[in-house]
Design an enzyme around this catalytic site. Structure first.
Site, PDB file in Angstrom:
ATOM      1  N   LYS A  77      -4.525  -6.944   3.568  1.00 57.22           N
ATOM      2  CA  LYS A  77      -4.591  -5.863   2.577  1.00 57.22           C
ATOM      3  C   LYS A  77      -6.017  -5.648   2.100  1.00 57.22           C
ATOM      4  O   LYS A  77      -6.437  -4.520   1.807  1.00 57.22           O
ATOM      5  CB  LYS A  77      -3.670  -6.177   1.394  1.00 57.22           C
TER       6      LYS A  77
ATOM      7  N   HIS B  15      -7.592  -3.617   4.670  1.00 54.85           N
ATOM      8  CA  HIS B  15      -7.055  -2.265   4.484  1.00 54.85           C
ATOM      9  C   HIS B  15      -7.829  -1.525   3.399  1.00 54.85           C
ATOM     10  O   HIS B  15      -8.232  -0.367   3.578  1.00 54.85           O
ATOM     11  CB  HIS B  15      -5.574  -2.367   4.114  1.00 54.85           C
ATOM     12  N   ASN B  16      -8.066  -2.196   2.269  1.00 59.65           N
ATOM     13  CA  ASN B  16      -8.757  -1.530   1.170  1.00 59.65           C
ATOM     14  C   ASN B  16     -10.213  -1.240   1.493  1.00 59.65           C
ATOM     15  O   ASN B  16     -10.775  -0.264   1.010  1.00 59.65           O
ATOM     16  CB  ASN B  16      -8.650  -2.376  -0.098  1.00 59.65           C
TER      17      ASN B  16
ATOM     18  N   GLU C  65     -10.004   1.838   3.427  1.00 53.13           N
ATOM     19  CA  GLU C  65      -9.609   2.921   2.504  1.00 53.13           C
ATOM     20  C   GLU C  65     -10.814   3.463   1.743  1.00 53.13           C
ATOM     21  O   GLU C  65     -11.044   4.678   1.693  1.00 53.13           O
ATOM     22  CB  GLU C  65      -8.557   2.381   1.540  1.00 53.13           C
TER      23      GLU C  65
ATOM     24  N   SER D 123       0.835  -1.200   0.000  1.00 51.64           N
ATOM     25  CA  SER D 123       0.000   0.000   0.000  1.00 51.64           C
ATOM     26  C   SER D 123       0.865   1.243   0.000  1.00 51.64           C
ATOM     27  O   SER D 123       1.934   1.276   0.606  1.00 51.64           O
ATOM     28  CB  SER D 123      -0.917   0.021   1.221  1.00 51.64           C
TER      29      SER D 123
END
Length: 373
Positions: free
Chosen positions: A173, A176-177, A180, A118
Protein backbone atom coordinates in the site's frame (compact mmCIF):
# COMPACT_ATOMS: atom_id res chain seq x y z
CA UNK A 1 -13.92 4.75 5.54
CA UNK A 2 -14.82 2.49 8.48
CA UNK A 3 -18.51 3.26 8.30
CA UNK A 4 -18.67 2.71 4.55
CA UNK A 5 -16.71 -0.54 4.69
CA UNK A 6 -19.03 -1.82 7.42
CA UNK A 7 -22.07 -0.97 5.29
CA UNK A 8 -20.45 -2.66 2.30
CA UNK A 9 -19.91 -5.85 4.32
CA UNK A 10 -23.47 -5.77 5.67
CA UNK A 11 -24.93 -5.16 2.21
CA UNK A 12 -23.24 -8.33 0.98
CA UNK A 13 -25.24 -10.33 3.55
CA UNK A 14 -22.67 -10.64 6.34
CA UNK A 15 -23.85 -9.79 9.86
CA UNK A 16 -21.53 -7.18 11.35
CA UNK A 17 -21.11 -5.44 14.71
CA UNK A 18 -19.67 -1.92 14.90
CA UNK A 19 -18.08 0.05 17.71
CA UNK A 20 -16.54 3.50 18.06
CA UNK A 21 -15.54 5.33 21.22
CA UNK A 22 -17.69 8.21 19.91
CA UNK A 23 -21.21 6.86 20.38
CA UNK A 24 -22.72 9.33 17.91
CA UNK A 25 -20.76 7.70 15.08
CA UNK A 26 -22.09 4.29 16.06
CA UNK A 27 -25.65 5.59 16.02
CA UNK A 28 -25.11 7.28 12.63
CA UNK A 29 -23.85 4.02 11.15
CA UNK A 30 -26.81 2.06 12.50
CA UNK A 31 -29.22 4.64 11.11
CA UNK A 32 -27.55 4.53 7.68
CA UNK A 33 -27.82 0.74 7.69
CA UNK A 34 -31.59 1.06 8.25
CA UNK A 35 -31.98 3.68 5.55
CA UNK A 36 -29.92 1.77 2.99
CA UNK A 37 -31.96 -1.42 3.11
CA UNK A 38 -32.30 -2.49 6.73
CA UNK A 39 -28.84 -4.04 6.56
CA UNK A 40 -27.67 -6.60 9.20
CA UNK A 41 -25.50 -4.13 11.10
CA UNK A 42 -25.55 -3.82 14.89
CA UNK A 43 -24.05 -1.00 16.96
CA UNK A 44 -22.41 -1.17 20.38
CA UNK A 45 -21.33 1.61 22.74
CA UNK A 46 -18.75 -0.26 24.81
CA UNK A 47 -15.84 -2.50 23.76
CA UNK A 48 -16.81 -5.50 25.91
CA UNK A 49 -20.32 -5.94 24.53
CA UNK A 50 -18.98 -5.26 21.04
CA UNK A 51 -16.35 -8.01 21.21
CA UNK A 52 -18.68 -10.51 22.86
CA UNK A 53 -21.31 -9.96 20.15
CA UNK A 54 -19.03 -11.43 17.49
CA UNK A 55 -19.14 -15.11 16.59
CA UNK A 56 -16.01 -17.12 17.46
CA UNK A 57 -13.34 -17.16 16.17
CA UNK A 58 -13.81 -13.42 16.17
CA UNK A 59 -12.53 -11.21 13.36
CA UNK A 60 -12.27 -7.49 14.14
CA UNK A 61 -11.36 -4.92 11.50
CA UNK A 62 -9.93 -1.65 12.83
CA UNK A 63 -10.00 1.54 10.79
CA UNK A 64 -8.42 4.15 13.04
CA UNK A 65 -5.67 6.72 12.60
CA UNK A 66 -2.23 5.16 12.18
CA UNK A 67 0.25 5.17 15.05
CA UNK A 68 -0.56 5.32 18.75
CA UNK A 69 -4.38 5.10 18.27
CA UNK A 70 -3.90 1.64 16.76
CA UNK A 71 -1.91 0.42 19.76
CA UNK A 72 -4.51 1.86 22.14
CA UNK A 73 -7.38 0.22 20.24
CA UNK A 74 -5.62 -3.15 20.29
CA UNK A 75 -5.04 -2.79 24.04
CA UNK A 76 -8.70 -1.93 24.61
CA UNK A 77 -10.16 -4.76 22.52
CA UNK A 78 -7.68 -7.54 23.30
CA UNK A 79 -8.77 -7.60 26.95
CA UNK A 80 -12.02 -9.25 25.85
CA UNK A 81 -10.64 -11.37 22.99
CA UNK A 82 -9.71 -15.05 23.15
CA UNK A 83 -7.07 -17.27 21.62
CA UNK A 84 -7.68 -17.79 17.90
CA UNK A 85 -9.43 -14.45 17.46
CA UNK A 86 -8.13 -12.16 14.73
CA UNK A 87 -7.38 -8.42 14.49
CA UNK A 88 -7.15 -6.72 11.09
CA UNK A 89 -5.68 -3.21 10.88
CA UNK A 90 -7.15 -1.57 7.79
CA UNK A 91 -5.75 1.86 8.62
CA UNK A 92 -2.76 1.83 6.26
CA UNK A 93 -0.08 1.62 8.93
CA UNK A 94 3.71 1.79 8.57
CA UNK A 95 4.66 -1.81 7.73
CA UNK A 96 7.25 -2.19 10.50
CA UNK A 97 4.58 -1.32 13.09
CA UNK A 98 2.42 -4.09 11.63
CA UNK A 99 5.22 -6.60 12.08
CA UNK A 100 5.77 -5.44 15.67
CA UNK A 101 2.08 -5.75 16.51
CA UNK A 102 1.74 -9.15 14.88
CA UNK A 103 4.45 -10.49 17.20
CA UNK A 104 2.97 -8.76 20.24
CA UNK A 105 -0.58 -10.12 19.80
CA UNK A 106 0.77 -13.57 18.95
CA UNK A 107 1.92 -13.76 22.58
CA UNK A 108 -1.75 -13.39 23.51
CA UNK A 109 -2.74 -16.15 21.11
CA UNK A 110 -4.28 -13.70 18.64
CA UNK A 111 -3.86 -13.52 14.85
CA UNK A 112 -3.03 -10.28 13.04
CA UNK A 113 -3.31 -8.81 9.56
CA UNK A 114 -2.19 -5.43 8.24
CA UNK A 115 -4.44 -4.61 5.30
CA UNK A 116 -3.94 -1.74 2.90
CA UNK A 117 -7.27 -0.31 1.72
CA UNK A 118 -7.52 1.93 -1.34
CA UNK A 119 -10.45 3.58 -3.03
CA UNK A 120 -11.47 6.37 -0.67
CA UNK A 121 -14.85 6.55 1.00
CA UNK A 122 -16.75 5.65 -2.16
CA UNK A 123 -14.51 2.67 -2.79
CA UNK A 124 -14.97 1.42 0.77
CA UNK A 125 -18.73 1.52 0.30
CA UNK A 126 -18.99 0.01 -3.18
CA UNK A 127 -15.80 -2.01 -3.65
CA UNK A 128 -12.23 -1.14 -2.57
CA UNK A 129 -8.87 -2.59 -3.50
CA UNK A 130 -7.60 -4.63 -0.54
CA UNK A 131 -4.00 -5.61 0.27
CA UNK A 132 -3.90 -7.95 3.30
CA UNK A 133 -0.59 -9.17 4.69
CA UNK A 134 0.45 -11.01 7.83
CA UNK A 135 -0.95 -14.23 9.24
CA UNK A 136 -2.18 -16.47 6.40
CA UNK A 137 -4.41 -18.26 8.90
CA UNK A 138 -6.00 -14.92 9.74
CA UNK A 139 -6.51 -14.21 6.05
CA UNK A 140 -8.32 -17.50 5.55
CA UNK A 141 -10.69 -16.54 8.39
CA UNK A 142 -11.93 -13.56 6.41
CA UNK A 143 -11.13 -14.48 2.81
CA UNK A 144 -14.76 -15.08 1.81
CA UNK A 145 -15.76 -11.63 3.09
CA UNK A 146 -12.86 -9.82 1.42
CA UNK A 147 -13.43 -11.54 -1.91
CA UNK A 148 -17.06 -10.46 -1.80
CA UNK A 149 -16.71 -6.83 -0.71
CA UNK A 150 -13.67 -5.95 -2.86
CA UNK A 151 -14.04 -4.23 -6.24
CA UNK A 152 -14.91 -6.72 -8.96
CA UNK A 153 -13.17 -6.47 -12.35
CA UNK A 154 -14.73 -8.50 -15.20
CA UNK A 155 -11.51 -9.91 -16.64
CA UNK A 156 -9.62 -10.57 -13.40
CA UNK A 157 -12.13 -10.92 -10.55
CA UNK A 158 -11.96 -9.42 -7.02
CA UNK A 159 -9.34 -6.76 -6.35
CA UNK A 160 -7.85 -8.54 -3.35
CA UNK A 161 -5.14 -11.12 -2.80
CA UNK A 162 -3.07 -12.33 0.12
CA UNK A 163 0.15 -10.32 -0.25
CA UNK A 164 2.44 -12.26 2.08
CA UNK A 165 3.87 -12.44 5.59
CA UNK A 166 4.62 -9.67 8.07
CA UNK A 167 3.94 -6.12 6.99
CA UNK A 168 3.87 -6.90 3.27
CA UNK A 169 0.28 -5.73 2.84
CA UNK A 170 1.05 -2.30 4.26
CA UNK A 171 4.33 -2.18 2.32
CA UNK A 172 2.48 -2.73 -0.96
CA UNK A 173 0.00 0.00 0.00
CA UNK A 174 2.94 2.32 0.67
CA UNK A 175 4.21 1.65 -2.87
CA UNK A 176 0.67 2.24 -4.14
CA UNK A 177 0.57 5.64 -2.45
CA UNK A 178 3.93 6.57 -3.91
CA UNK A 179 2.56 5.89 -7.38
CA UNK A 180 -0.67 7.72 -6.51
CA UNK A 181 1.05 10.92 -5.44
CA UNK A 182 3.46 10.73 -8.38
CA UNK A 183 0.47 10.51 -10.73
CA UNK A 184 -1.26 13.45 -9.06
CA UNK A 185 1.90 15.58 -9.18
CA UNK A 186 2.36 14.96 -12.90
CA UNK A 187 -1.29 15.75 -13.60
CA UNK A 188 -1.02 18.96 -11.57
CA UNK A 189 2.11 19.99 -13.48
CA UNK A 190 0.43 19.31 -16.82
CA UNK A 191 -2.49 21.49 -15.76
CA UNK A 192 -0.12 24.26 -14.69
CA UNK A 193 1.63 24.26 -18.07
CA UNK A 194 -1.67 24.18 -19.98
CA UNK A 195 -3.08 27.00 -17.88
CA UNK A 196 -0.01 29.21 -17.48
CA UNK A 197 1.54 28.80 -20.92
CA UNK A 198 -1.39 27.61 -23.03
CA UNK A 199 -3.80 30.01 -21.28
CA UNK A 200 -6.53 27.36 -21.13
CA UNK A 201 -9.57 28.23 -19.03
CA UNK A 202 -11.05 25.91 -16.44
CA UNK A 203 -13.83 25.05 -18.89
CA UNK A 204 -11.25 24.12 -21.52
CA UNK A 205 -9.23 22.07 -19.03
CA UNK A 206 -12.39 20.21 -18.11
CA UNK A 207 -12.92 19.40 -21.79
CA UNK A 208 -9.28 18.38 -22.33
CA UNK A 209 -9.25 15.94 -19.42
CA UNK A 210 -12.64 14.56 -20.41
CA UNK A 211 -11.20 13.77 -23.83
CA UNK A 212 -8.01 12.29 -22.36
CA UNK A 213 -10.16 10.02 -20.23
CA UNK A 214 -11.62 8.43 -23.36
CA UNK A 215 -8.27 7.12 -24.61
CA UNK A 216 -5.10 5.52 -23.29
CA UNK A 217 -5.13 7.78 -20.21
CA UNK A 218 -8.51 6.44 -19.06
CA UNK A 219 -8.22 6.37 -15.27
CA UNK A 220 -9.83 7.44 -12.02
CA UNK A 221 -7.46 10.39 -11.49
CA UNK A 222 -7.94 11.78 -15.00
CA UNK A 223 -11.71 11.41 -14.58
CA UNK A 224 -11.87 13.28 -11.28
CA UNK A 225 -9.53 16.01 -12.58
CA UNK A 226 -12.04 16.73 -15.35
CA UNK A 227 -14.79 16.89 -12.72
CA UNK A 228 -12.80 19.24 -10.49
CA UNK A 229 -12.26 21.82 -13.24
CA UNK A 230 -15.99 21.87 -13.95
CA UNK A 231 -17.16 22.70 -10.40
CA UNK A 232 -17.98 26.32 -9.63
CA UNK A 233 -17.49 27.95 -6.23
CA UNK A 234 -20.68 27.86 -4.18
CA UNK A 235 -19.34 30.52 -1.80
CA UNK A 236 -18.21 33.10 -4.32
CA UNK A 237 -17.38 33.86 -7.94
CA UNK A 238 -15.40 31.62 -10.29
CA UNK A 239 -14.34 28.01 -9.92
CA UNK A 240 -13.74 26.21 -6.65
CA UNK A 241 -10.34 24.74 -7.60
CA UNK A 242 -8.88 28.25 -7.86
CA UNK A 243 -9.86 28.96 -4.24
CA UNK A 244 -8.20 25.82 -2.82
CA UNK A 245 -5.02 26.62 -0.88
CA UNK A 246 -1.93 25.24 -2.61
CA UNK A 247 -0.99 23.07 0.35
CA UNK A 248 -1.41 19.29 0.41
CA UNK A 249 -2.33 17.36 3.52
CA UNK A 250 -2.16 13.75 4.66
CA UNK A 251 -4.14 11.40 6.88
CA UNK A 252 -1.37 8.94 7.80
CA UNK A 253 -2.28 6.45 5.09
CA UNK A 254 0.20 4.52 3.19
CA UNK A 255 -1.16 -4.42 -9.42
CA UNK A 256 -3.21 -7.22 -10.21
CA UNK A 257 -5.37 -5.94 -7.17
CA UNK A 258 -5.03 -2.30 -8.40
CA UNK A 259 -7.13 -2.70 -11.54
CA UNK A 260 -10.34 -1.71 -9.77
CA UNK A 261 -11.52 0.03 -6.63
CA UNK A 262 -8.27 1.85 -5.89
CA UNK A 263 -7.22 5.43 -6.56
CA UNK A 264 -4.62 4.55 -9.22
CA UNK A 265 -6.90 2.26 -11.23
CA UNK A 266 -6.26 2.84 -14.92
CA UNK A 267 -6.28 0.95 -18.21
CA UNK A 268 -2.54 1.66 -18.37
CA UNK A 269 -1.99 -0.88 -15.58
CA UNK A 270 -3.03 -3.64 -17.99
CA UNK A 271 -0.06 -2.78 -20.19
CA UNK A 272 2.30 -2.85 -17.21
CA UNK A 273 0.98 -6.27 -16.20
CA UNK A 274 1.47 -7.58 -19.74
CA UNK A 275 5.08 -6.35 -19.73
CA UNK A 276 5.82 -8.42 -16.62
CA UNK A 277 3.88 -11.35 -18.05
CA UNK A 278 6.26 -11.24 -21.00
CA UNK A 279 9.27 -11.08 -18.71
CA UNK A 280 8.71 -11.71 -14.96
CA UNK A 281 12.33 -10.69 -14.29
CA UNK A 282 12.05 -7.35 -16.10
CA UNK A 283 14.40 -4.97 -14.19
CA UNK A 284 12.71 -1.80 -15.43
CA UNK A 285 9.78 -0.94 -17.70
CA UNK A 286 12.14 1.19 -19.77
CA UNK A 287 13.82 -1.95 -21.11
CA UNK A 288 10.58 -3.66 -22.11
CA UNK A 289 10.59 -3.54 -25.95
CA UNK A 290 7.08 -2.09 -26.20
CA UNK A 291 7.58 0.59 -23.55
CA UNK A 292 11.08 1.42 -24.82
CA UNK A 293 9.77 1.97 -28.33
CA UNK A 294 6.99 4.28 -27.21
CA UNK A 295 9.18 6.30 -24.86
CA UNK A 296 11.71 6.85 -27.64
CA UNK A 297 8.98 7.86 -30.07
CA UNK A 298 7.49 10.36 -27.60
CA UNK A 299 10.60 11.77 -25.97
CA UNK A 300 10.81 14.79 -28.29
CA UNK A 301 7.38 15.99 -27.13
CA UNK A 302 8.34 15.31 -23.52
CA UNK A 303 11.49 17.40 -23.90
CA UNK A 304 9.56 20.20 -25.60
CA UNK A 305 7.05 20.42 -22.75
CA UNK A 306 9.79 20.44 -20.09
CA UNK A 307 11.80 23.06 -22.03
CA UNK A 308 8.71 25.23 -22.44
CA UNK A 309 7.99 25.02 -18.72
CA UNK A 310 11.59 25.87 -17.78
CA UNK A 311 11.75 28.79 -20.21
CA UNK A 312 8.45 30.07 -18.82
CA UNK A 313 9.63 29.82 -15.23
CA UNK A 314 7.10 27.14 -14.34
CA UNK A 315 8.13 24.49 -11.82
CA UNK A 316 7.61 20.95 -13.13
CA UNK A 317 9.73 18.80 -10.78
CA UNK A 318 7.95 15.56 -11.65
CA UNK A 319 8.31 15.90 -15.40
CA UNK A 320 11.84 17.27 -15.15
CA UNK A 321 13.21 14.70 -12.71
CA UNK A 322 11.61 11.80 -14.60
CA UNK A 323 13.19 13.05 -17.82
CA UNK A 324 16.55 13.24 -16.05
CA UNK A 325 16.03 9.67 -14.82
CA UNK A 326 15.26 8.52 -18.34
CA UNK A 327 18.37 10.22 -19.71
CA UNK A 328 20.44 8.73 -16.90
CA UNK A 329 19.13 5.24 -17.58
CA UNK A 330 19.77 5.32 -21.32
CA UNK A 331 23.39 6.50 -21.17
CA UNK A 332 26.16 3.94 -21.23
CA UNK A 333 28.41 5.95 -18.90
CA UNK A 334 27.71 8.65 -16.32
CA UNK A 335 29.87 11.33 -14.65
CA UNK A 336 29.84 9.36 -11.39
CA UNK A 337 33.33 8.23 -12.43
CA UNK A 338 34.55 11.75 -11.60
CA UNK A 339 32.77 11.73 -8.23
CA UNK A 340 34.46 8.44 -7.34
CA UNK A 341 37.81 9.80 -8.47
CA UNK A 342 37.31 12.83 -6.20
CA UNK A 343 36.44 10.56 -3.25
CA UNK A 344 39.54 8.50 -3.92
CA UNK A 345 41.69 11.62 -4.20
CA UNK A 346 40.79 13.09 -0.80
CA UNK A 347 39.78 9.96 1.11
CA UNK A 348 41.62 6.99 -0.43
CA UNK A 349 38.30 5.15 -0.88
CA UNK A 350 39.69 3.08 -3.81
CA UNK A 351 37.92 2.67 -7.13
CA UNK A 352 37.10 0.06 -9.74
CA UNK A 353 38.02 0.19 -13.42
CA UNK A 354 35.86 -0.50 -16.45
CA UNK A 355 38.63 -2.39 -18.23
CA UNK A 356 39.85 -4.81 -15.54
CA UNK A 357 38.70 -6.44 -12.34
CA UNK A 358 39.68 -5.48 -8.80
CA UNK A 359 39.90 -2.44 -6.54
CA UNK A 360 42.59 0.17 -7.13
CA UNK A 361 44.23 3.01 -5.27
CA UNK A 362 46.19 5.84 -6.81
CA UNK A 363 48.30 8.55 -5.15
CA UNK A 364 46.42 11.29 -7.00
CA UNK A 365 47.78 14.12 -4.86
CA UNK A 366 51.44 13.07 -5.27
CA UNK A 367 51.09 12.60 -9.03
CA UNK A 368 49.31 15.95 -9.42
CA UNK A 369 51.94 17.71 -7.29
CA UNK A 370 54.81 16.22 -9.27
CA UNK A 371 53.25 17.23 -12.56
CA UNK A 372 53.16 20.85 -11.41
CA UNK A 373 56.88 20.95 -10.55
Amino acid sequence: MGQNLALNIAEKGFHISVYNRITLKVDETVERAKQEGDLPLYGFHDPESFVKSIQKPRVIIMLVKAGAPVDQTIKTLSIYMEKGDCIIDGGNEWYENTERREKAVAELGLLYLGMGVSGGEDGARHGPSLMPGGSFKAYKHIEDILLTVAAQVPDSGPCVTYIGKGGSGNFVKMVHNGIEYGDMQLIAEACDVLKSVGKLTNEELCQVFSEWNKGELLSFLIEITADIFGIKDDKGEGYLVDKVLDKTGMKGTVPGIWKGGCIIRAVFLDRIKKAYDRNPNLPNLLVDPEFAREIIERQSTWRRVVSTAINSGISTPGMTSSLAYFDTYRRSKLPANLVQAQREYFGAHTYERDDMDGSFHTEWFKIAKQSKI
